[in-house]
Structure formats: C-alpha cells, structure tokens
Design an enzyme around this catalytic site. Structure first.
Site, PDB file in Angstrom:
ATOM      1  N   HIS A 168      -5.840  -0.979   4.552  1.00 28.57           N
ATOM      2  CA  HIS A 168      -5.484   0.439   4.578  1.00 28.57           C
ATOM      3  C   HIS A 168      -6.747   1.183   5.036  1.00 28.57           C
ATOM      4  CE1 HIS A 168      -3.455   3.967   2.152  1.00 28.57           C
ATOM      5  NE2 HIS A 168      -4.163   4.436   3.159  1.00 28.57           N
TER       6      HIS A 168
ATOM      7  N   CYS B 237      -3.823   7.581   7.688  1.00 28.18           N
ATOM      8  CA  CYS B 237      -4.480   6.278   7.638  1.00 28.18           C
ATOM      9  C   CYS B 237      -3.577   5.261   8.330  1.00 28.18           C
ATOM     10  CB  CYS B 237      -4.690   5.821   6.200  1.00 28.18           C
ATOM     11  SG  CYS B 237      -5.800   6.858   5.253  1.00 28.18           S
TER      12      CYS B 237
ATOM     13  N   THR C 262       0.863  -1.167   0.000  1.00 28.68           N
ATOM     14  CA  THR C 262       0.000   0.000   0.000  1.00 28.68           C
ATOM     15  C   THR C 262       0.906   1.225   0.000  1.00 28.68           C
ATOM     16  OG1 THR C 262      -2.061   0.917   0.858  1.00 28.68           O
ATOM     17  CG2 THR C 262      -0.471   0.252   2.510  1.00 28.68           C
TER      18      THR C 262
END
Lengths: 201, 160
Positions: free
Chosen positions: B45, B28, B22
């Site tokens: 994520h 996040c 990711t």
C-alpha cells in the site's frame, strides 16, 4: 532545514491556542448563521502518526465526509475538515431544520459551506497571529471511506514527515452534537515561516 | 482463514493459505503480486511515486519504486520464483477535484504511472487493474488462487 517534528511543547501550545481561537470564530460564525446558541468544548490538539489517523475516525472503511481546501500566498499547504456521518447529519439538521437520510445536492453544498467557514476561521486566526497573508481556495468535498479520504492529507504530509497536526472540536446546539476534525497541512517551508511569525522559532 | 492487514505505507508477503487485505485505498496505490506455482502472495500500500524525489525516505513501503523491490524480495524469501510473479494494480483515485490542479493533487494518477513503470522495468506483467476514479477501494488478495476482490462504497464490488 529544521526537522518538522511537532515535539516541542511551546509549538504545540501555540498551535493549540490558534486552534482555540479558530474554533471559537467558527462557532460564532455558525451561531450567527443559525441564529441559535452554539456551545463549544475546548479543542483537542494532537500530533499523531498518520498511520493512526483512520483509527481516530472509526477505522479505514468508516464512511466520513471530508472537505478539503488549499492555502496559498505566504503559506502554502492544505486544510481538511472531516466529519463522521452522524455528525454530518446532526449538522445538517441544525442548518436545514429537517431529518437527513441521504446526502442530496443541498446537503452537500451546506456541508461544503460549513467546512469553508470552519477552515477559513482557523486560517484567519492563524493569519492574524502570524502576520502572514493566507488565502483559502473554494472547498472540495468527498463522502467515502475514511482511509481513502485521509490518504490525501496523509500523502501531503508524507512529503515532509510521518506525523500530522490534528484538531478536534466538539460543538452542540440543543440535542445536536457535532464532532469536527481539522487537519492542518502546511508545506515544510510554510511551517517554518508560521512558527517564525508566531515567535516560537 | 488467516487475514493479514496491510496498512498505509506498509507491505506484507505470505504463503498460502491466507488473505492479504488493505482498507480504504484512496490516492494511494495497492500493488498485489502473486506467484501461482508456490502460492506466494504479496501486497503493498504505497503512498508516493518515487523515493528519489524526497529526502525523508527511510520507509521503503511508502514509495512505489522501493516498495515493489522490497515486496518481491520478501516473496522470494517465502519461496516465490521471481520470474513467475504477476501483478494486479488497484487505487490511485482522485478524491478531491479543484479547478487548478497541481502535481500533488494528481498524485493518484502519478502513483499508478510509477507502478506501471517500475513493474515493466522489473519484467513483471500486469494482468489486471482497477485504477482511477474519485472513490475509495478496499482490496483482498487470496493467496490460494491470486484472485483480488475490490470493494467500494456506491461503485460496486468485483473480482479482478
């Protein structure tokens, strides 16, 4: 509560017009700061899925400059101005009249100020057209991966919808071209208030 | 080597070989789960701490609590044994600083806290973490051995 999808043509037209006026004001302010002639294209206003946002800026790992401000009083929310590295360098060359390789303290402060001018110009036109009182915070700046910087507005928008309002303005001075991306993120109550103030709701 | 990309508010599970990645994690949180016996890896994520605070919560991968539940479920379907799953937690940084900080701006910290609470509740042990700070991270989870590569701009690269 009305849903917060921006799929209404009238709403988009109105936001586009605000984008136009705001960008115009911002460019005028920049031109007087530079004492130079600055050309501006018609801003592009788009409603996009937040998953696509990093792609617009060249991918999640692309290094970008983000200038972030929050709004309060009648409208609560945030506004973010994003520049790619090349645009940031061009902008600094215009402002400081020298080649920029690394972002030192002066360049960071100059970029924050430009972000401040652009965001405030936009907010001022929004405030004038809606009759709402909106104040803008001091800017906060970050230079990092696009994905990481954009996660901040994406999260803000994540509370209300999966879409974001995105305004792209390109302006030029001589050989320098700068592409600025502005994201407006009012909270859901403020968004309704804004549309009401604009007479489209 | 197969590389599977996990986007924002997204999650994936794979069985070895392959890499889950990711890109550009900011506030996040990246939740990397691994079950070494059957070599099953999962990566989420997530953007927000809790699906219970918001009405617009159809996308389970967007919230820490529902993302972890769904990811474990997907890993079990790929052959993982739930009690062998361990976790690595990355991200939750604070990209911008203001003098007056509201809850929304502290979201990174809250995402990490929510992740730890949910993992504890589910009995999943956290074996390493790289969280906080004010910079972005890109991560790669290797399903062969569960190693997690963390890349940053100006803050080095490491394996946790």
């Amino acid at each position: 509560m009305a849903s917060c999808k921006f799929n209404d043509d009238i709403i988009i037209d109105v936001l586009k017009e605000i984008g136009n006026i705001g960008s115009g004001n911002a460019v005028t302010a920049l031109a007087s700061m530079l004492s130079k002639k600055v050309k501006m294209s018609v801003p592009k206003v788009r409603i996009i899925d937040f998953k696509q946002v990093p792609t617009i800026l060249g991918g999640e790992e692309e290094i970008v400059v983000g200038i972030y401000l929050y709004l309060n009083e009648d409208v609560e929310g945030n506004i973010m101005f994003v520049l790619d590295i090349k645009s940031a360098q061009n902008l600094l060359e215009m402002l400081l009249n020298k080649k920029i390789k690394e972002f030192d303290e002066i360049s960071i402060s100059a970029l924050s100020e430009v972000g401040n001018i652009v965001a405030s110009s936009y907010v001022n036109s929004l405030s004038t057209l809606t009759g709402l009182k909106i104040s803008v915070s001091i800017p906060s700046i970050a230079i990092d991966m696009a994905g990481a910087i954009l996660s901040v507005p994406a999260i803000q928008f994540g509370f209300i919808a999966d879409q974001a309002l995105f305004i792209e303005t390109v302006f030029e001075e001589g050989a320098h071209s700068v592409k600025g991306n502005l994201f407006l993120l009012p909270d859901i109550y403020s968004f309704k208030k804004m549309l009401y103030g604009l007479g489209v709701l | 080597m197969k590389i599977v990309k996990v986007r924002m508010a997204d999650l994936k599970a794979i069985k070895a070989p392959g890499i889950l990645t990711t890109l550009g994690l900011g506030s996040c949180v990246g939740i990397a789960l691994y079950e070494k016996v059957n070599k099953v890896a999962g990566l989420a994520h997530a953007m927000l701490p809790s699906s219970k605070e918001i009405t617009n919560n159809e996308n389970k991968a967007k919230f820490v609590d529902t993302a972890i539940e769904l990811l474990v479920e997907k890993m079990v379907k790929k052959g993982a044994i739930e009690r062998y799953i361990v976790a690595k937690v990355v991200g939750g940084s604070q990209m911008f600083t203001f003098n007056t900080m509201n809850n929304v701006l502290k979201i990174g910290e809250r995402n990490v806290m929510a992740t730890k609470m949910k993992l504890k509740e589910m009995g999943i042990e956290i074996i390493s973490e790289d969280t906080g700070g004010n910079y972005g991270r890109t991560i790669e989870l290797d399903s062969q051995n569960g190693s997690l590569l963390v890349k940053t701009i100006g803050h080095g690269t490491k394996i946790i």
